[in-house]
Structure formats: structure tokens, C-alpha cells
Design a protein around this motif. Sequence first.
Motif, PDB file in Angstrom:
ATOM      1  N   ARG A  74       0.847  -1.186   0.000  1.00  0.00           N
ATOM      2  CA  ARG A  74       0.000   0.000   0.000  1.00  0.00           C
ATOM      3  C   ARG A  74       0.885   1.238   0.000  1.00  0.00           C
ATOM      4  O   ARG A  74       1.711   1.410   0.903  1.00  0.00           O
ATOM      5  CB  ARG A  74      -0.941   0.034   1.207  1.00  0.00           C
ATOM      6  CG  ARG A  74      -1.975   1.154   1.099  1.00  0.00           C
ATOM      7  CD  ARG A  74      -2.938   1.179   2.250  1.00  0.00           C
ATOM      8  NE  ARG A  74      -2.368   1.788   3.446  1.00  0.00           N
ATOM      9  CZ  ARG A  74      -3.092   2.301   4.444  1.00  0.00           C
ATOM     10  NH1 ARG A  74      -4.411   2.260   4.376  1.00  0.00           N
ATOM     11  NH2 ARG A  74      -2.504   2.807   5.501  1.00  0.00           N
ATOM     12  N   LEU A  75       0.681   2.079  -1.005  1.00  0.00           N
ATOM     13  CA  LEU A  75       1.388   3.347  -1.095  1.00  0.00           C
ATOM     14  C   LEU A  75       0.506   4.458  -0.522  1.00  0.00           C
ATOM     15  O   LEU A  75      -0.723   4.410  -0.644  1.00  0.00           O
ATOM     16  CB  LEU A  75       1.738   3.676  -2.541  1.00  0.00           C
ATOM     17  CG  LEU A  75       2.499   2.616  -3.320  1.00  0.00           C
ATOM     18  CD1 LEU A  75       2.831   3.130  -4.721  1.00  0.00           C
ATOM     19  CD2 LEU A  75       3.749   2.176  -2.591  1.00  0.00           C
ATOM     20  N   SER A  76       1.167   5.442   0.066  1.00  0.00           N
ATOM     21  CA  SER A  76       0.462   6.606   0.603  1.00  0.00           C
ATOM     22  C   SER A  76       0.975   7.874  -0.061  1.00  0.00           C
ATOM     23  O   SER A  76       2.159   7.964  -0.410  1.00  0.00           O
ATOM     24  CB  SER A  76       0.683   6.715   2.123  1.00  0.00           C
ATOM     25  OG  SER A  76       0.208   5.578   2.795  1.00  0.00           O
ATOM     26  N   CYS A  77       0.073   8.840  -0.202  1.00  0.00           N
ATOM     27  CA  CYS A  77       0.444  10.138  -0.755  1.00  0.00           C
ATOM     28  C   CYS A  77      -0.210  11.208   0.104  1.00  0.00           C
ATOM     29  O   CYS A  77      -1.437  11.378   0.066  1.00  0.00           O
ATOM     30  CB  CYS A  77      -0.009  10.267  -2.198  1.00  0.00           C
ATOM     31  SG  CYS A  77       0.201  11.926  -2.878  1.00  0.00           S
ATOM     32  N   ALA A  78       0.601  11.911   0.879  1.00  0.00           N
ATOM     33  CA  ALA A  78       0.097  12.988   1.715  1.00  0.00           C
ATOM     34  C   ALA A  78       0.209  14.304   0.952  1.00  0.00           C
ATOM     35  O   ALA A  78       1.269  14.611   0.399  1.00  0.00           O
ATOM     36  CB  ALA A  78       0.887  13.058   3.013  1.00  0.00           C
ATOM     37  N   ALA A  79      -0.883  15.057   0.927  1.00  0.00           N
ATOM     38  CA  ALA A  79      -0.923  16.318   0.180  1.00  0.00           C
ATOM     39  C   ALA A  79      -0.986  17.492   1.154  1.00  0.00           C
ATOM     40  O   ALA A  79      -1.797  17.485   2.076  1.00  0.00           O
ATOM     41  CB  ALA A  79      -2.122  16.337  -0.751  1.00  0.00           C
ATOM     42  N   PHE A  80      -0.125  18.465   0.929  1.00  0.00           N
ATOM     43  CA  PHE A  80      -0.043  19.636   1.800  1.00  0.00           C
ATOM     44  C   PHE A  80      -0.218  20.901   0.971  1.00  0.00           C
ATOM     45  O   PHE A  80       0.242  20.981  -0.167  1.00  0.00           O
ATOM     46  CB  PHE A  80       1.320  19.692   2.501  1.00  0.00           C
ATOM     47  CG  PHE A  80       1.663  18.456   3.272  1.00  0.00           C
ATOM     48  CD1 PHE A  80       2.438  17.455   2.686  1.00  0.00           C
ATOM     49  CD2 PHE A  80       1.220  18.270   4.567  1.00  0.00           C
ATOM     50  CE1 PHE A  80       2.767  16.307   3.386  1.00  0.00           C
ATOM     51  CE2 PHE A  80       1.542  17.123   5.272  1.00  0.00           C
ATOM     52  CZ  PHE A  80       2.309  16.145   4.684  1.00  0.00           C
ATOM     53  N   GLY A  81      -0.899  21.883   1.554  1.00  0.00           N
ATOM     54  CA  GLY A  81      -0.945  23.206   0.949  1.00  0.00           C
ATOM     55  C   GLY A  81      -1.925  23.372  -0.182  1.00  0.00           C
ATOM     56  O   GLY A  81      -1.864  24.372  -0.902  1.00  0.00           O
ATOM     57  N   LEU A  82      -2.835  22.428  -0.370  1.00  0.00           N
ATOM     58  CA  LEU A  82      -3.834  22.591  -1.413  1.00  0.00           C
ATOM     59  C   LEU A  82      -5.217  22.397  -0.821  1.00  0.00           C
ATOM     60  O   LEU A  82      -5.379  21.835   0.256  1.00  0.00           O
ATOM     61  CB  LEU A  82      -3.566  21.629  -2.571  1.00  0.00           C
ATOM     62  CG  LEU A  82      -3.441  20.125  -2.293  1.00  0.00           C
ATOM     63  CD1 LEU A  82      -4.774  19.457  -2.089  1.00  0.00           C
ATOM     64  CD2 LEU A  82      -2.695  19.452  -3.445  1.00  0.00           C
ATOM     65  N   SER A  83      -6.192  22.852  -1.572  1.00  0.00           N
ATOM     66  CA  SER A  83      -7.577  22.666  -1.163  1.00  0.00           C
ATOM     67  C   SER A  83      -8.050  21.382  -1.816  1.00  0.00           C
ATOM     68  O   SER A  83      -8.371  21.371  -3.005  1.00  0.00           O
ATOM     69  CB  SER A  83      -8.434  23.842  -1.621  1.00  0.00           C
ATOM     70  OG  SER A  83      -7.975  25.039  -1.052  1.00  0.00           O
ATOM     71  N   PRO A  84      -8.091  20.295  -1.103  1.00  0.00           N
ATOM     72  CA  PRO A  84      -8.308  18.983  -1.729  1.00  0.00           C
ATOM     73  C   PRO A  84      -9.538  18.920  -2.612  1.00  0.00           C
ATOM     74  O   PRO A  84      -9.520  18.244  -3.636  1.00  0.00           O
ATOM     75  CB  PRO A  84      -8.414  18.043  -0.537  1.00  0.00           C
ATOM     76  CG  PRO A  84      -7.685  18.720   0.555  1.00  0.00           C
ATOM     77  CD  PRO A  84      -7.929  20.184   0.347  1.00  0.00           C
ATOM     78  N   ASN A  85     -10.598  19.592  -2.250  1.00  0.00           N
ATOM     79  CA  ASN A  85     -11.828  19.463  -3.013  1.00  0.00           C
ATOM     80  C   ASN A  85     -11.699  19.972  -4.443  1.00  0.00           C
ATOM     81  O   ASN A  85     -12.551  19.672  -5.269  1.00  0.00           O
ATOM     82  CB  ASN A  85     -12.969  20.187  -2.313  1.00  0.00           C
ATOM     83  CG  ASN A  85     -13.514  19.407  -1.143  1.00  0.00           C
ATOM     84  OD1 ASN A  85     -13.313  18.203  -1.065  1.00  0.00           O
ATOM     85  ND2 ASN A  85     -14.183  20.075  -0.250  1.00  0.00           N
ATOM     86  N   MET A  86     -10.677  20.715  -4.739  1.00  0.00           N
ATOM     87  CA  MET A  86     -10.506  21.257  -6.083  1.00  0.00           C
ATOM     88  C   MET A  86      -9.521  20.440  -6.914  1.00  0.00           C
ATOM     89  O   MET A  86      -9.226  20.793  -8.050  1.00  0.00           O
ATOM     90  CB  MET A  86      -9.993  22.687  -6.006  1.00  0.00           C
ATOM     91  CG  MET A  86     -10.891  23.625  -5.245  1.00  0.00           C
ATOM     92  SD  MET A  86     -10.204  25.287  -5.218  1.00  0.00           S
ATOM     93  CE  MET A  86     -11.369  26.120  -4.151  1.00  0.00           C
ATOM     94  N   TYR A  87      -9.007  19.369  -6.351  1.00  0.00           N
ATOM     95  CA  TYR A  87      -7.896  18.679  -6.989  1.00  0.00           C
ATOM     96  C   TYR A  87      -8.206  17.228  -7.341  1.00  0.00           C
ATOM     97  O   TYR A  87      -9.051  16.575  -6.732  1.00  0.00           O
ATOM     98  CB  TYR A  87      -6.668  18.705  -6.067  1.00  0.00           C
ATOM     99  CG  TYR A  87      -5.936  20.017  -6.114  1.00  0.00           C
ATOM    100  CD1 TYR A  87      -6.399  21.123  -5.400  1.00  0.00           C
ATOM    101  CD2 TYR A  87      -4.789  20.171  -6.893  1.00  0.00           C
ATOM    102  CE1 TYR A  87      -5.739  22.331  -5.463  1.00  0.00           C
ATOM    103  CE2 TYR A  87      -4.119  21.373  -6.952  1.00  0.00           C
ATOM    104  CZ  TYR A  87      -4.595  22.450  -6.235  1.00  0.00           C
ATOM    105  OH  TYR A  87      -3.938  23.647  -6.300  1.00  0.00           O
ATOM    106  N   VAL A  88      -7.451  16.768  -8.330  1.00  0.00           N
ATOM    107  CA  VAL A  88      -7.356  15.353  -8.674  1.00  0.00           C
ATOM    108  C   VAL A  88      -5.961  14.898  -8.259  1.00  0.00           C
ATOM    109  O   VAL A  88      -4.970  15.586  -8.535  1.00  0.00           O
ATOM    110  CB  VAL A  88      -7.556  15.123 -10.184  1.00  0.00           C
ATOM    111  CG1 VAL A  88      -7.178  13.703 -10.580  1.00  0.00           C
ATOM    112  CG2 VAL A  88      -8.998  15.422 -10.566  1.00  0.00           C
ATOM    113  N   LEU A  89      -5.894  13.768  -7.590  1.00  0.00           N
ATOM    114  CA  LEU A  89      -4.610  13.186  -7.235  1.00  0.00           C
ATOM    115  C   LEU A  89      -4.450  11.861  -7.970  1.00  0.00           C
ATOM    116  O   LEU A  89      -5.371  11.044  -8.006  1.00  0.00           O
ATOM    117  CB  LEU A  89      -4.497  12.964  -5.729  1.00  0.00           C
ATOM    118  CG  LEU A  89      -4.110  14.237  -4.960  1.00  0.00           C
ATOM    119  CD1 LEU A  89      -5.335  15.046  -4.604  1.00  0.00           C
ATOM    120  CD2 LEU A  89      -3.315  13.901  -3.727  1.00  0.00           C
ATOM    121  N   GLY A  90      -3.276  11.689  -8.552  1.00  0.00           N
ATOM    122  CA  GLY A  90      -3.044  10.510  -9.363  1.00  0.00           C
ATOM    123  C   GLY A  90      -1.721   9.843  -9.052  1.00  0.00           C
ATOM    124  O   GLY A  90      -0.837  10.426  -8.432  1.00  0.00           O
TER     125      GLY A  90
END
Length: 124
Positions: free
Chosen positions: A19-35
Motif C-alpha cells: 500500500r502506497l500513501s500520498c500525503a498532500a499539503f498546501g492545497l484545497s483537496p476538493n478542487m484537486y485530482v490526485l493521481g
Amino acid sequence: QVNVVESGGGLVQARGSLRLSCAAFGLSPNMYVLGWFRPAPANEREFVANTKWSDSSTYYADSVKGRFTISRDNAKNTVYLQMNNLKPEDTAVYYCAAVRSAALITLSRIYDYWGQGTQVTVSS
């Protein structure tokens, strides 16, 4: 400042799981796609899977469909890639990336923010 940080790579035998994890900082998640992406010929990056944070919709490459699952944890601003039934051809550095979008974009060059990558090695 936007930052994405991957973790969770390692060495596993064929048919195993990671299982890989990707932590996102400094963005408004609801506006983004993570891939998730991995290297491809000609210095491109091959699309693996992505998710739209706003509605949890997902999309997968045919090569991983049925084996990989992308999910998210709102409280942790983290996206996961559960990889099951791994094959030696899945061996690669896996990169997490983010793009501000209303659509599930699969072209790597459109993504704005990239992590440093995490190595996944599958032995036969």
C-alpha cells in the motif's frame, strides 16, 4: 506551497501486496485530482490511477484494473494506492501527483505538483 509526499514502497514477491500513501499539503483537496504514475518510455510517465477528491470518483489504467485500488482519507489529506496481486512488470518508481481539475486527467504533463517517488520492486 503545495507539496505531495509518497511513502510505502518496498520489495515484495509476485502475487504479494503493498500500500502506497500520498500525503498532500498546501492545497484545497476538493478542487484537486490526485493521481499515481510510473515511468514509461521516452521519458514520459504512465498513468496508473487517479481520484477526484470532491466526489471520490476514480479511474484506472487497464493494466492495473482489478488489482489496484485508489482511496482517500479526508482527515489526513492522504490518498492511498492498494496494490494486490503484484507482478514483476509492476516494478517501478511510483509517483504521486496533483492537479487542480474538475475532470479525471490521465496525461502526466498536465499535473502540476509531483512527489519524489517511491520504489516498488516485485520479485518473481
